[in-house]
Write a protein that holds these residues in place. Structure first.
Motif, mmCIF file in Angstrom:
data_model
loop_
_atom_site.group_PDB
_atom_site.id
_atom_site.type_symbol
_atom_site.label_atom_id
_atom_site.label_comp_id
_atom_site.label_asym_id
_atom_site.label_seq_id
_atom_site.Cartn_x
_atom_site.Cartn_y
_atom_site.Cartn_z
ATOM 1 N N ASP A 230 -13.363 -9.697 0.184
ATOM 2 C CA ASP A 230 -11.988 -10.151 0.002
ATOM 3 C C ASP A 230 -11.620 -10.042 -1.478
ATOM 4 N N ALA A 231 -10.856 -9.019 -1.825
ATOM 5 C CA ALA A 231 -10.513 -8.762 -3.228
ATOM 6 C C ALA A 231 -9.727 -9.908 -3.849
ATOM 7 N N ALA A 232 -8.993 -10.653 -3.016
ATOM 8 C CA ALA A 232 -8.177 -11.748 -3.543
ATOM 9 C C ALA A 232 -8.998 -13.012 -3.768
ATOM 10 N N ASN A 233 -10.233 -13.016 -3.289
ATOM 11 C CA ASN A 233 -11.055 -14.227 -3.342
ATOM 12 C C ASN A 233 -12.096 -14.109 -4.458
ATOM 13 N N PHE A 234 -11.621 -14.047 -5.694
ATOM 14 C CA PHE A 234 -12.525 -13.897 -6.836
ATOM 15 C C PHE A 234 -13.226 -15.215 -7.149
ATOM 16 N N SER A 235 -14.514 -15.143 -7.478
ATOM 17 C CA SER A 235 -15.267 -16.334 -7.867
ATOM 18 C C SER A 235 -16.353 -15.940 -8.871
ATOM 19 N N ARG A 236 -16.533 -16.775 -9.874
ATOM 20 C CA ARG A 236 -17.569 -16.517 -10.885
ATOM 21 C C ARG A 236 -18.383 -17.780 -11.099
ATOM 22 N N ARG A 237 -19.699 -17.612 -11.179
ATOM 23 C CA ARG A 237 -20.590 -18.747 -11.417
ATOM 24 C C ARG A 237 -21.062 -18.762 -12.858
ATOM 25 N N GLU A 238 -21.135 -19.953 -13.423
ATOM 26 C CA GLU A 238 -21.595 -20.140 -14.797
ATOM 27 C C GLU A 238 -22.594 -21.293 -14.838
ATOM 28 N N LEU A 239 -23.771 -21.047 -15.396
ATOM 29 C CA LEU A 239 -24.781 -22.085 -15.542
ATOM 30 C C LEU A 239 -24.435 -22.968 -16.742
ATOM 31 N N VAL A 240 -24.493 -24.291 -16.548
ATOM 32 C CA VAL A 240 -24.234 -25.208 -17.650
ATOM 33 C C VAL A 240 -25.425 -25.173 -18.605
ATOM 34 N N GLN A 241 -25.184 -24.767 -19.830
ATOM 35 C CA GLN A 241 -26.255 -24.628 -20.809
ATOM 36 C C GLN A 241 -26.963 -25.964 -21.047
ATOM 37 N N GLY A 242 -28.296 -25.905 -21.098
ATOM 38 C CA GLY A 242 -29.097 -27.107 -21.345
ATOM 39 C C GLY A 242 -29.414 -27.922 -20.105
ATOM 40 N N SER A 243 -28.852 -27.535 -18.941
ATOM 41 C CA SER A 243 -29.078 -28.323 -17.720
ATOM 42 C C SER A 243 -30.272 -27.838 -16.913
ATOM 43 N N GLN A 244 -30.748 -26.649 -17.205
ATOM 44 C CA GLN A 244 -31.773 -26.002 -16.386
ATOM 45 C C GLN A 244 -33.167 -26.549 -16.686
ATOM 46 N N GLN A 245 -33.883 -26.932 -15.623
ATOM 47 C CA GLN A 245 -35.270 -27.378 -15.723
ATOM 48 C C GLN A 245 -36.096 -26.589 -14.706
ATOM 49 N N VAL A 246 -37.340 -26.284 -15.062
ATOM 50 C CA VAL A 246 -38.220 -25.527 -14.175
ATOM 51 C C VAL A 246 -39.579 -26.215 -14.120
#
Length: 300
Positions: A230-246
């Motif tokens: 769906d070309a009209a259904n644009f979405s982008r994901r962004e990781l919140v810096q400093g929130s990532q734990q492994v």
């Protein structure tokens, strides 16, 4: 009383109710947690123990000793507790402590909730002073069964620090591998590359979402494919810096925790539409990383 004022009041009321519900859930699971460990370590009430675990319960523990950890079934897990109770003596006492302020709980679907926190285990032997023998981070998935919360999944990881950034050890190879996998996964998402995107998910995927509930591989891939087309259904994901734990899951893969944001485009102008917490369970096999479990919650 105008319509705008009414909407403001309704937003405030629903916001208060949401906070109350979240606090109430945390209290409920904290009580269940306390009852479980009283039954395991003090009273050996096996009926209480069995009532706490769902029929599909699975347990995984990483002791930090480099040995592979396998999934433990409900039958085996309860059996281990029963055997420990059968040989319990007054000479050796184990006490478990939930670290104050460390626990968190969130509803991820009407019948599913996640709980996490830090726990400590102490051993006293005879006249010897009590000693700390284990400190670990736990993550649980609770399932609501006939009005009662039961544990469906639990993953424990032994920790040596309270600092999430130190625990993540950004210069550690595992951290770099998992963050690289996360980056590649969502690069495919942002580029609408469904072929590359599918490669990052295991066929036995369990996806827990606080809005959509529990779903699996086929449903998710079909929905993502429609979304990408769906070309009209644009979405982008962004990781919140400093929130990532492994954290490592020895013999299986890794646990990734973080916060991310999603943006959509309206009239050629990008706008933030959602922020959410996530817990990812990555499985590594033959050098390949894939997502086996995803918990996405606290969308706001």
């Amino acid at each position: 009383m105008n319509a705008k004022f009414i909407m403001i009041m309704l937003d405030a009321i629903f916001g208060i109710n949401a906070v109350y519900a979240q606090t109430n859930l945390k209290t409920q699971l904290r009580v269940k947690d306390s009852l479980l460990f009283d039954a395991v370590l003090k009273t050996c009430d096996l009926k209480q123990v069995e009532a706490t675990f769902a029929a599909d319960f699975q347990y995984s523990q990483d002791k930090g000793d480099g040995k592979a950890s396998n999934l433990t079934s409900r039958t085996e897990f309860v059996g281990n507790i029963a055997r420990r109770c059968a040989v319990k003596t007054a000479q050796f006492q184990v006490r478990r402590e939930l670290v104050a302020g460390s626990d968190a709980a969130s509803l991820v679907a009407p019948d599913y909730a996640t709980q996490s926190g830090i726990q400590r285990f102490y051993l006293s032997a005879g006249v010897q002073p009590e000693a700390l023998v284990e400190e670990s981070h736990f993550t649980r998935i609770w399932k609501l069964q006939k009005g009662d919360w039961q544990i469906s999944r639990e993953m424990d990881y032994q920790i040596a620090t309270h600092d999430p950034q130190e625990a993540a050890a950004k210069n550690d190879p595992l951290y770099k591998q998992v963050t690289a996998a996360d980056s590649s996964l969502f690069a495919a998402y942002n580029q609408r590359n469904i072929t590359e995107f599918k490669k990052w998910f295991a066929r036995n995927l369990e996806f827990y979402h606080d809005k959509g509930g529990l779903s699996h591989y086929t449903d998710n891939m079909e929905n993502f494919e429609k979304h990408f087309q769906d070309a009209a259904n644009f979405s982008r994901r962004e990781l919140v810096q400093g929130s990532q734990q492994v954290y490592p899951l020895n013999g299986y893969g890794a646990l990734e925790i973080g916060v991310h944001r999603f943006y959509t485009s309206l009239n050629c102008k990008e706008q933030l539409t959602a922020t959410a917490n996530f817990i990812n369970v990555w499985h590594q096999e033959n050098g390949r990383w894939q997502l086996a479990r995803v918990i996405s919650y606290d969308h706001r």
